[in-house]
Design an enzyme around this catalytic site. Sequence first.
Site, PDB file in Angstrom:
ATOM      1  N   GLY A 182     -15.355   0.010 -11.095  1.00  0.00           N
ATOM      2  CA  GLY A 182     -15.423   0.767  -9.914  1.00  0.00           C
ATOM      3  C   GLY A 182     -16.585   0.457  -8.947  1.00  0.00           C
TER       4      GLY A 182
ATOM      5  N   PHE B  36     -20.462   1.081  -6.903  1.00  0.00           N
ATOM      6  CA  PHE B  36     -21.733   0.956  -7.469  1.00  0.00           C
ATOM      7  C   PHE B  36     -22.371   2.170  -7.346  1.00  0.00           C
ATOM      8  CE2 PHE B  36     -21.852  -1.345  -3.654  1.00  0.00           C
ATOM      9  CZ  PHE B  36     -22.694  -0.804  -2.849  1.00  0.00           C
TER      10      PHE B  36
ATOM     11  N   TYR C 265       0.828  -1.331  -0.015  1.00  0.00           N
ATOM     12  CA  TYR C 265       0.063   0.017  -0.060  1.00  0.00           C
ATOM     13  C   TYR C 265       0.809   1.285  -0.044  1.00  0.00           C
ATOM     14  CZ  TYR C 265      -3.969  -2.937   1.221  1.00  0.00           C
ATOM     15  OH  TYR C 265      -4.914  -3.918   0.999  1.00  0.00           O
TER      16      TYR C 265
ATOM     17  N   LEU D  75     -12.816  -4.405 -10.305  1.00  0.00           N
ATOM     18  CA  LEU D  75     -11.576  -3.348 -10.077  1.00  0.00           C
ATOM     19  C   LEU D  75     -11.745  -2.825 -11.479  1.00  0.00           C
ATOM     20  CD1 LEU D  75      -8.863  -5.615  -9.025  1.00  0.00           C
ATOM     21  CD2 LEU D  75      -9.923  -4.003  -7.578  1.00  0.00           C
TER      22      LEU D  75
ATOM     23  N   SER E  58     -13.350  -3.607   0.140  1.00  0.00           N
ATOM     24  CA  SER E  58     -14.080  -3.010  -0.952  1.00  0.00           C
ATOM     25  C   SER E  58     -15.615  -3.136  -0.960  1.00  0.00           C
ATOM     26  CB  SER E  58     -13.330  -3.407  -2.337  1.00  0.00           C
ATOM     27  OG  SER E  58     -12.206  -2.982  -2.295  1.00  0.00           O
ATOM     28  N   PRO E  59     -16.394  -2.841   0.288  1.00  0.00           N
ATOM     29  CA  PRO E  59     -17.873  -3.105   0.236  1.00  0.00           C
ATOM     30  C   PRO E  59     -18.704  -2.388  -0.488  1.00  0.00           C
ATOM     31  CG  PRO E  59     -17.136  -1.898   2.107  1.00  0.00           C
ATOM     32  CD  PRO E  59     -15.869  -2.359   1.180  1.00  0.00           C
TER      33      PRO E  59
END
Length: 303
Positions: free
Chosen positions: A222, A224, A50, A219, A213-214
Amino acid sequence: MQKLGKTGLEVSRIALGCMRMASLEASAAQVVVKTALENGITFFDHADIYGGGESELRFAAAVNELGIRREEYILQSKCGIRKGYFDFSKEHILTSVDEILKRLGTDYLDVLALHRPDALMEPEEVAEAFSQLKQAGKVRHFGVSNQNSYQMELLQSYLDEPLVVNQLQFSPAHTPLIDMGLHVNMKEDGATVRDGGVLDYCRLKGVTVQAWSPFLIDLQRGIFVDHPDYANLNQTIERLAAQYHVSREAIVVAWILRHPAKIQTIVGSMNPDRLANIAAAEQVTLTRPEWYDIYTSAGNSLP
């Protein structure tokens, strides 16, 4: 709060994923960490990749400047992704942990998770690395990320203690974890077992699933939120947000928390106001009809 795997650790049900912290100025990083803690988020998820390690450095500087004691928060980091390949070799795991600890300014990790699966994994090597790290007091518990049930079972057969987490992508717009469980014995795509039944496996073995990534579709497309392909889902979420007097983000996280698997949700927002709004998800318990309404509004079908 909830138990993490089969450990005695009490952890926040919502965790802060620190992937984007490298993009923050030092003062902004302090505000994000302070906001998380003030809202009951005490679990911080990192990875050595990261920000090229910069996210861990920013976090360490923030907690140091804020004067937060190490025992006041839970640290998890991940390793195994290298440029162009994955590496679960003993040498890489040991070296990675030493570098992670140095960047985070701490003597130990509460949890080390192996990142994307390494097809060349030799479980004996991983077990040796884990044992050495445990004996040295550098890592207290171990887990994996993005692995299926048989990958976990293979690794577990060489370990002296249970894996405690598996970090998996999960959102109302990305539901392979639960689709096949709803479409058993059906002649349709939803019935395809894509992950070896990993959600049920983790529940049977007492492994905490961590949803990453809820708000993501995938990827490529993107998130929603406000995406034209997910208008029905967004409308349903907006209606429930108004009903419960919380943000849309809180409803999404509440949807994940409502699952009886006690899934821990990792959110990555570096916006303090949004983070505080997300934390309100703990106060929302969706009904069964509401939970299924979100699921089907995302375009998922029921048999």
